[in-house]
Design an enzyme around this catalytic site. Structure first.
Site, short mmCIF file in Angstrom:
data_model
loop_
_atom_site.label_atom_id
_atom_site.label_comp_id
_atom_site.label_asym_id
_atom_site.label_seq_id
_atom_site.Cartn_x
_atom_site.Cartn_y
_atom_site.Cartn_z
N HIS A 64 -13.09 2.87 -2.67
CA HIS A 64 -12.05 3.22 -1.71
C HIS A 64 -11.48 4.61 -2.01
O HIS A 64 -10.85 5.22 -1.15
CB HIS A 64 -10.96 2.15 -1.63
CG HIS A 64 -10.12 2.00 -2.85
ND1 HIS A 64 -10.41 1.12 -3.86
CD2 HIS A 64 -8.97 2.62 -3.22
CE1 HIS A 64 -9.49 1.18 -4.80
NE2 HIS A 64 -8.60 2.09 -4.44
N SER B 122 -10.02 -1.94 -8.88
CA SER B 122 -10.11 -2.01 -7.43
C SER B 122 -8.72 -2.11 -6.81
O SER B 122 -8.27 -1.20 -6.12
CB SER B 122 -10.97 -3.21 -7.01
OG SER B 122 -10.97 -3.37 -5.61
N GLY C 268 -2.74 4.81 -7.86
CA GLY C 268 -3.20 5.91 -8.69
C GLY C 268 -4.07 5.44 -9.84
O GLY C 268 -4.84 6.20 -10.41
N SER D 157 -6.39 3.25 -9.41
CA SER D 157 -7.68 2.91 -8.82
C SER D 157 -8.82 3.70 -9.46
O SER D 157 -8.71 4.91 -9.66
CB SER D 157 -7.68 3.19 -7.32
OG SER D 157 -7.11 2.14 -6.61
N ASP E 107 -16.75 -2.18 -4.40
CA ASP E 107 -15.74 -1.12 -4.54
C ASP E 107 -16.12 -0.19 -5.69
O ASP E 107 -15.54 -0.26 -6.77
CB ASP E 107 -14.36 -1.73 -4.76
CG ASP E 107 -13.23 -0.72 -4.52
OD1 ASP E 107 -13.54 0.44 -4.19
OD2 ASP E 107 -12.05 -1.10 -4.66
#
Length: 357
Positions: free
Chosen positions: A203, A328, A311, A313, A232
């Site tokens: 993402h 994720s 942040g 991620s 992801d």
């Protein structure tokens, strides 16, 4: 005389039979009293490796496994004595449960077909031998009614838990990486065809084709492949001459060297590094989790009690020197607590044809 001899023979036969019965009983008692040795104590990494071997060898004859940290053993759920013997012979502790892997998988298929509602997630919890279905605070009204009905239809194979906050990708591993409109975290440095790359969340990769190591800075990498939803993960190739060690930033002046990719195990203690909240720890609570984000469904994730915030991620989930996952999303935060889902790093590496350096 004949009567006396007959009585004597009968007495002798009775004594012989009693002796045989006594010996047999003693033999059976002795066999039953022989203790079965406990499994050799294992670290969580050893338990994870053993779980993979047992799963490979026995397949869906088992119904999940978890690491008992207090007893330092791998517990494997089984539904029959033959599988239990095979598990014990492999060095794990078998536990007989009511629900087979096939029944739990059927429950997950029902959820996928009838309850794929944004704000929900589910995975098998081998410690309770059930599918644990989670609904965040956004699941209300008709959606919640449908979810309740679906879970109820599964009987004792599933249970519903409400969680605070909202499941969301934690957009905003390790060090920060920047795009013009977002900040994420680098997961793990890898190589593909001998060239340096890094993994981050899909993402994140979907937002920008290039990423920098500082806000407003020149690009250090370009996205080669990005997958989200469904999975992801994203693979970014380095385009700048920059150090790329196989390590995770511990945000205390040190790094954790990463030497291998590994599968997570339920019950395993893990850590996550991310550019917003730095390093936090927790425990693996589920594998092969399905999460229904507002942006779409992602499957095959690791569920944990580790917190994360926007942040983080793409950041690294690890246990010692083993790479486990890529951050994720989830719910909650690192002040009040929460849960976070991770893309297994082994799946991402296979999908993109990369290896740890």
């Amino acid at each position: 005389m004949t009567t006396r001899r007959t009585r004597a023979r009968r007495a002798a036969l009775a004594a012989t039979a009693a002796a045989v019965m006594t010996a047999t009983a003693l033999g059976a008692q002795g066999a039953g009293a022989s203790p079965v040795p406990d499994p050799t104590p294992l670290t969580d990494a050893q338990a994870g490796a053993l779980a993979q071997r047992i799963t490979h060898d026995l397949g869906d004859r088992t119904a999940g496994a978890y690491y008992d940290a207090a007893a330092r053993k791998l517990v494997v759920n089984v539904v029959d004595a033959k599988t239990a013997a095979a598990v014990r012979a492999a060095g794990a502790e078998p536990r007989t449960v009511a629900r087979s892997a096939q029944r739990l998988a059927a429950a997950e298929r029902t959820l996928d077909a009838r309850a794929r509602i944004p704000g929900t997630a589910w995975s098998v919890d081998p410690r309770t031998d059930k599918v644990v279905v989670k609904a965040d605070s956004t699941v209300r009204g008709a959606g919640l009614a449908r979810l309740n009905e679906t879970v109820a239809s599964l009987g004792d194979a599933a249970t519903l838990v409400r969680v605070p906050g909202a499941f969301r990708p934690t957009l905003a591993g390790g060090d920060a990486i920047y795009a013009s409109r977002a900040r994420c975290s680098l997961g793990f440095n890898v190589t593909r065809n001998g060239q340096p790359h890094f993994l981050t969340a899909g993402h994140c990769g979907n937002i920008s084709s290039t990423w920098s190591d500082r806000q407003g800075g020149a690009a250090i990498g370009r996205v080669v492949k990005s997958v989200f939803p469904g999975s992801d993960y994203a693979l970014v190739q380095y385009t700048a001459n920059i150090a790329h060690p196989s390590a995770v930033d511990l945000y205390n002046g040190g790094q954790q060297t990463i030497t291998a990719a590994a599968e997570a195990t339920v019950g395993q203690r893990v850590q996550r590094s991310g550019s917003t909240t730095r390093v936090h720890g927790g425990q693996v609570t589920g594998l092969n989790a399905t999460v229904n984000y507002a942006e779409g469904t992602v499957r095959g994730l690791i569920d944990t009690t580790v917190c994360a915030e926007p942040g983080d991620s793409g950041g690294a989930l690890f246990a010692g020197s083993s790479a486990l996952g890529i951050t994720s999303g989830g719910s909650g935060n690192c002040s009040s607590g929460g849960e976070t889902f991770f893309q297994p790093v082994t799946t991402a590496l296979r999908a993109v044809g990369a290896q740890l350096p």
